[in-house]
Motif scaffolding. Structure first.
Motif, mmCIF file in Angstrom:
data_model
loop_
_atom_site.group_PDB
_atom_site.id
_atom_site.type_symbol
_atom_site.label_atom_id
_atom_site.label_comp_id
_atom_site.label_asym_id
_atom_site.label_seq_id
_atom_site.Cartn_x
_atom_site.Cartn_y
_atom_site.Cartn_z
ATOM 1 N N ASN A 381 79.124 53.215 36.928
ATOM 2 C CA ASN A 381 79.839 53.767 35.774
ATOM 3 C C ASN A 381 78.896 54.056 34.620
ATOM 4 O OD1 ASN A 381 79.397 51.021 35.369
ATOM 5 N ND2 ASN A 381 81.196 50.779 34.070
ATOM 6 N N LEU A 382 77.898 53.163 34.408
ATOM 7 C CA LEU A 382 76.934 53.404 33.343
ATOM 8 C C LEU A 382 76.080 54.628 33.645
ATOM 9 C CD1 LEU A 382 75.722 49.739 32.718
ATOM 10 C CD2 LEU A 382 77.229 51.074 31.260
ATOM 11 N N VAL A 383 75.645 54.738 34.893
ATOM 12 C CA VAL A 383 74.824 55.887 35.283
ATOM 13 C C VAL A 383 75.616 57.179 35.138
ATOM 14 C CG1 VAL A 383 73.616 56.998 37.194
ATOM 15 C CG2 VAL A 383 73.372 54.541 36.831
ATOM 16 N N GLN A 384 76.855 57.178 35.621
ATOM 17 C CA GLN A 384 77.675 58.386 35.543
ATOM 18 C C GLN A 384 77.976 58.763 34.099
ATOM 19 O OE1 GLN A 384 80.765 56.823 38.093
ATOM 20 N NE2 GLN A 384 80.251 58.271 39.698
ATOM 21 N N SER A 385 78.249 57.750 33.277
ATOM 22 C CA SER A 385 78.508 58.017 31.862
ATOM 23 C C SER A 385 77.261 58.584 31.195
ATOM 24 C CB SER A 385 78.946 56.727 31.158
ATOM 25 O OG SER A 385 79.156 56.939 29.780
ATOM 26 N N GLY A 386 76.100 57.995 31.498
ATOM 27 C CA GLY A 386 74.851 58.480 30.916
ATOM 28 C C GLY A 386 74.529 59.892 31.359
ATOM 29 N N VAL A 387 74.742 60.189 32.639
ATOM 30 C CA VAL A 387 74.465 61.540 33.142
ATOM 31 C C VAL A 387 75.428 62.547 32.524
ATOM 32 C CG1 VAL A 387 74.474 63.005 35.200
ATOM 33 C CG2 VAL A 387 73.442 60.736 35.295
ATOM 34 N N ALA A 388 76.693 62.139 32.337
ATOM 35 C CA ALA A 388 77.662 63.033 31.687
ATOM 36 C C ALA A 388 77.213 63.375 30.274
ATOM 37 C CB ALA A 388 79.042 62.376 31.661
ATOM 38 N N SER A 389 76.739 62.373 29.529
ATOM 39 C CA SER A 389 76.234 62.628 28.174
ATOM 40 C C SER A 389 74.954 63.455 28.219
ATOM 41 C CB SER A 389 75.968 61.307 27.454
ATOM 42 O OG SER A 389 77.172 60.659 27.121
ATOM 43 N N ALA A 390 74.086 63.148 29.174
ATOM 44 C CA ALA A 390 72.837 63.904 29.291
ATOM 45 C C ALA A 390 73.116 65.373 29.563
ATOM 46 C CB ALA A 390 71.970 63.312 30.409
ATOM 47 N N GLU A 391 74.111 65.635 30.373
ATOM 48 C CA GLU A 391 74.453 67.021 30.688
ATOM 49 C C GLU A 391 74.884 67.777 29.437
ATOM 50 O OE1 GLU A 391 77.843 68.234 33.482
ATOM 51 O OE2 GLU A 391 76.046 68.308 34.749
ATOM 52 N N ARG A 392 75.627 67.088 28.565
ATOM 53 C CA ARG A 392 76.067 67.714 27.319
ATOM 54 C C ARG A 392 74.887 67.960 26.373
ATOM 55 N NH1 ARG A 392 80.908 67.372 25.070
ATOM 56 N NH2 ARG A 392 80.173 66.184 23.257
ATOM 57 N N VAL A 393 73.952 67.009 26.327
ATOM 58 C CA VAL A 393 72.767 67.193 25.483
ATOM 59 C C VAL A 393 71.888 68.302 26.046
ATOM 60 C CG1 VAL A 393 70.665 66.097 24.617
ATOM 61 C CG2 VAL A 393 72.808 64.815 24.659
ATOM 62 N N PHE A 394 71.757 68.352 27.382
ATOM 63 C CA PHE A 394 70.934 69.398 27.994
ATOM 64 C C PHE A 394 71.544 70.780 27.755
ATOM 65 C CE2 PHE A 394 69.482 66.044 31.286
ATOM 66 C CZ PHE A 394 68.526 65.591 30.393
ATOM 67 N N GLU A 395 72.873 70.858 27.702
ATOM 68 C CA GLU A 395 73.518 72.134 27.385
ATOM 69 C C GLU A 395 73.084 72.613 26.003
ATOM 70 O OE1 GLU A 395 77.700 71.669 27.714
ATOM 71 O OE2 GLU A 395 77.727 71.806 29.904
#
Length: 663
Positions: A381-395
């Motif tokens: 859950n932490l990894v998925q949450s972090g990747v979800a946020s990372a995807e938004r920052v990368f956008e």
């Protein structure tokens, strides 16, 4: 020096149609759409990119890996040593209860002949000496080694955590710097199309979540993987059969974690997107809370908040619940594995194939083996949450930037303020032309007033001059040099702006005025304040120029805030001055005083004045009347009045009687 722009795009309040064209559909209901679970655009790619940010910290990561290996090595050796201590205890107990003077083989044969075959098999795996009791010295030595090893593991773990924290915080530090630099390279159109709260959420919440996710997972993942490898090696060393039984749990655990993780990831994407949307709504309602109350939209705003809050609750609950199931499921698999190992291990001890100490160690290893699998799964859950946020920052980081600066920027030998629009065309929407074929020449020191209905393109002209937007066709020159060939810093350093939407920041009044010229002295600040008629009200404040105001300008009126921004422009002493409804928030008497002050400020400078109050631009050298992105009339005030055209109609409709009263 250029004075800072407002928090909203320049001209947003006075040119609502232009702003609407940039932003697209808006309104209170734009957040009402339900937030469903959204799929990650590129989960694997975003994960690789997030991990790629750690490459620059390779030395620290190698230190994390090395210390983790030492810590895990100590923890892996511990159960084996405890098993040795158990064997010593069992051997001492067996030796104490057997007859001295006999050999181990004789004791076993005697038990077999007396019908105690199971006991004989058991003692066959015990290294005892008949008649010899507990060797407390040997037992104490082993336990001392165990204690030392576990203490060493703890020390290695502390230093590993410190290095991991240092590496991750450096990564997040650079990520924030990268995002900050990116924001300065983004065109104004990006901010026009994005709710401010959404951008803030990406810059703050999402980056913080990336750091927390990496902080809580990186060290544990490294240790878990090392533990699995080390424990598996020890298990095969003790008993290949039991090790194979323990391995049964691995594919089951992988399948369980993958299935549940696949269901949880879309919910994390929706959670962080909804967080940004909710932040945007809260920021918008807080900024405009006075208007919300004035127009009685509290219930509607509360309903939108309730809807967004429910969406966030739903997506957060689903994400946490689905990912939270993973660890209990993994624990179930681990417990089943534990039971199998215990049963088979007990049978092996009974048959004499393994010692009690080895089985004890193996059972501990089976726990150590299943625990990292559960930890890795629980961190999903932490990894998925972090990747979800990372995807938004990368956008945000991948968003289209403004055109790059020229490699060899040009600049006028001396800036006089001669501005020319040469067949300029521009459109916010490729399908909807706004300005077509606009040509205009402004001589140095002249004041050009731009009037026209809302959405005519007045503020757009200024945005093109400032290169907030790039022209679609034609060119704009400053003293004969194409502004597109100049660096934005050189161009804007010669332009000062006073906008209808005042912009202040948290600090003293003196600091706000000095923002127009960072090296200004207090005497220069006071002189500019006097010229803009700020000094007269600042003197009435308890702390004078050291009075602290926040970014909303709490404690000063709207007109006083505008006076402060005008003083800022006075202090900047730009070659070109842009005034966009700069006196819209002051009373008539103050407006007259400011007009006189601005006349002095404009002396010798090229000035562009955007105005709806036509009385403020009667002394302009040239008045441009714009409609639908084109100049339909131009001339002096008297010439345009005499022409009986569009300007005359505007003047008669707005200010003929008012000007007579003021005069």
């Amino acid at each position: 020096m250029t004075t800072p722009g407002p928090k909203k795009p320049a001209g947003a309040a006075s040119n609502s149609q232009e702003a609407a064209a940039r932003r697209g559909p808006a309104g209170p209901g734009r957040f009402m759409g339900a937030q469903g679970a959204e799929k990650s655009k590129d989960f694997k790619g975003s994960t690789k990119r997030m991990l790629g940010m750690l490459k620059s910290e390779r030395p620290l990561l190698l230190g994390v890996l090395g210390l983790g290996s030492l810590a895990v090595g100590c923890q892996v050796v511990g159960p084996k040593l405890l098993g040795t201590a158990t064997n010593l205890i069992v051997a001492g107990n067996a030796g104490a209860h057997t007859e001295a003077g006999k050999t181990k083989q004789q004791v076993i044969e005697q038990l077999q002949s007396s019908g105690q075959g199971k006991m004989a098999d058991f003692l066959g795996s015990v290294d005892f000496v008949p008649g010899q009791g507990m060797d407390y010295g040997a037992i104490g030595t082993v336990l001392a080694w165990v204690l030392g090893i576990y203490l060493a593991a703890a020390v290695f773990g502390v230093f590993q955590g410190r290095l991991a924290a240092l590496a991750i915080n450096r990564v997040v530090f650079r990520l924030r710097e990268e995002v900050e630099a990116k924001l300065s390279r983004l065109p104004l159109s990006y901010f026009d199309k994005q709710p401010r709260g959404e951008v803030l959420s990406r810059v703050t919440n999402d980056i913080d979540n990336i750091g927390q996710s990496m902080q809580q997972t990186m060290g544990q993942v490294v240790n878990s993987l090392l533990t699995i490898v080390g424990v598996l090696a020890m298990m095969f060393w003790i008993s290949p059969l039991l090790a194979l039984i323990a391995l049964i749990s691995v594919p089951v655990s992988v399948v369980v974690a993958a299935k549940m993780g696949k269901r949880a990831q879309p919910q994390f994407i929706a959670q962080w997107k909804t967080t940004g949307t909710l932040n945007a709504h809260i920021e918008e309602m807080y900024t405009g809370h006075a208007l919300v109350k004035v127009f009685g939209r509290q219930d509607e705003a509360a309903e939108i908040f309730r809807k967004e809050n429910e969406d966030l609750y739903a997506s957060s609950f689903k994400a946490q619940f689905i990912s939270g199931i993973i660890q209990p499921a993994m624990m179930l698999v681990g417990n089943i594995n534990y039971v199998l190992v215990a049963v088979v291990g007990g049978l092996r001890v009974a048959s004499g194939a393994l010692s009690i100490g080895d089985v004890q160690a193996f059972i501990q290893y089976s726990r150590q083996f299943s625990q990292p699998l559960s930890q890795v799964a629980s961190m999903a859950n932490l990894v998925q949450s972090g990747v979800a946020s990372a995807e938004r920052v990368f956008e945000l980081l991948d968003a289209h930037e403004q055109s790059p600066e020229p490699l060899t920027p040009e600049r006028p030998a001396q800036v006089h303020g001669r501005v020319a629009f040469e067949d300029v065309s521009f459109r916010y929407d490729p399908e909807k032309p706004l300005i077509d074929g606009l040509s205009l020449k402004v001589e140095p020191g002249h004041t050009v007033a731009i009037v026209g209905p809302t959405g005519a393109g007045k503020t757009t002209m200024v945005n093109l001059l400032m290169r907030f937007y790039e022209v679609s066709g034609g060119r704009i020159t400053l003293d004969g040099v194409d502004v597109a060939a100049m660096s934005r810093e050189d161009l804007r350093s010669n332009i000062g702006m006073v906008l209808q939407d005042t912009w202040l920041f948290g600090g003293t009044i003196a600091d706000n005025i000095a923002y127009g010229a960072g090296t200004a002295t207090r005497e220069q600040v006071v002189e500019a304040a006097r010229a803009a008629h700020v000094d007269r009200f600042v003197r009435t404040l308890p702390d004078g120029y050291d009075t602290v105001i926040d970014d909303e300008g709490t404690g000063v009126s709207a007109g006083e805030k505008q006076l402060i921004t005008i003083a800022r422009a006075f202090l900047a002493q730009p070659s070109i001055l842009v005034l966009d409804e700069a006196t819209s928030s002051v009373d008539t008497r103050t407006e007259v005083l400011i007009q006189r002050a601005m006349a002095r400020l404009r002396s010798g400078r090229t000035s562009f004045v955007i105005a709806h109050r036509l009385s403020t631009i009667r002394d302009a050298d040239v008045i441009l009347v714009m409609e639908n992105g084109s100049i339909v009339e131009q001339g002096s005030h008297d010439e345009l009045i005499a022409a009986q055209g569009a300007y005359h109609r505007l003047y008669q409709a707005q200010f003929a009687q008012a000007v007579a009263e003021v005069d």
